[in-house]
Design a protein around this motif. Sequence first.
Motif, PDB file in Angstrom:
ATOM      1  N   PHE A 255       0.798  -1.220   0.000  1.00 20.80           N
ATOM      2  CA  PHE A 255       0.000   0.000   0.000  1.00 20.80           C
ATOM      3  C   PHE A 255       0.835   1.277   0.000  1.00 20.80           C
ATOM      4  O   PHE A 255       0.282   2.371  -0.107  1.00 20.80           O
ATOM      5  N   ILE A 256       2.141   1.156   0.162  1.00 24.20           N
ATOM      6  CA  ILE A 256       2.999   2.344   0.170  1.00 24.20           C
ATOM      7  C   ILE A 256       4.174   2.131  -0.773  1.00 24.20           C
ATOM      8  O   ILE A 256       4.633   0.999  -0.959  1.00 24.20           O
ATOM      9  N   PRO A 257       4.688   3.204  -1.394  1.00 26.92           N
ATOM     10  CA  PRO A 257       5.879   3.056  -2.252  1.00 26.92           C
ATOM     11  C   PRO A 257       7.129   2.860  -1.403  1.00 26.92           C
ATOM     12  O   PRO A 257       7.178   3.251  -0.233  1.00 26.92           O
ATOM     13  N   HIS A 258       8.143   2.251  -1.982  1.00 25.48           N
ATOM     14  CA  HIS A 258       9.405   2.019  -1.294  1.00 25.48           C
ATOM     15  C   HIS A 258      10.542   2.581  -2.132  1.00 25.48           C
ATOM     16  O   HIS A 258      10.522   2.502  -3.361  1.00 25.48           O
ATOM     17  N   ALA A 259      11.533   3.158  -1.459  1.00 24.17           N
ATOM     18  CA  ALA A 259      12.693   3.728  -2.147  1.00 24.17           C
ATOM     19  C   ALA A 259      13.959   3.189  -1.496  1.00 24.17           C
ATOM     20  O   ALA A 259      14.021   3.045  -0.256  1.00 24.17           O
TER      21      ALA A 259
END
Length: 204
Positions: A17-21
């Motif tokens: 549900f969240i982007p990752h970097a």
Amino acid sequence: ATVFLNGVEIGSADNMFIPHAFEVGKHLKVGMNNVAIRFASAARIFDSSGASQFNVRKMRCQFGSGWTPRLIGAGIWRDVKLVSYDVVSIADVHIEPEIEVGRANAWVTIEVANHTKEDQEVAASIVIQIGDDRESIEIVDTITPFGGVIEAVVRIEEPQFWWPNGFGEQPLYTCMVGLRVKNEVQDVAEKRFGVREVKLVERS
């Protein structure tokens, strides 16, 4: 999911549900680079751990419901991008419309990351457009090495409202944001939004 770059593990993710970097600078090489992603079985993790499906950060209906069978998948959702920054960058853009009589205000919040160890004077250009109608504003603010927020409000005259299905059209405005430091463009972002307002009206 575990992410590898040129055979080196650079990070992992367990939430769809969240982007990752991930920082990859020291692992990049000139020429061809190889990105590999290894997915663990969410179904096996769920079944073996006895965890609640609410603790497994995947779309809940994949675990089965009254209208879908149990189909727990895995894969890449949305784009994979290689992004480089110099001085500052846009971490996020949030837009909150406010409706007034005959007009609307778009409250724009820009989260700014500072990739240096010094304060940076940042000029933020904000343009909101739909069709040929265009409104713009520029804000200058100082961003510390810890990052910061730039806030602005853009007035929209005679706004086109977004309506639920069956009540009208669903026009979307485009908000374009650009950051400059010493007149050099550092980052740009674009988001679409509708001018709408939801109220809970109680009647006796």
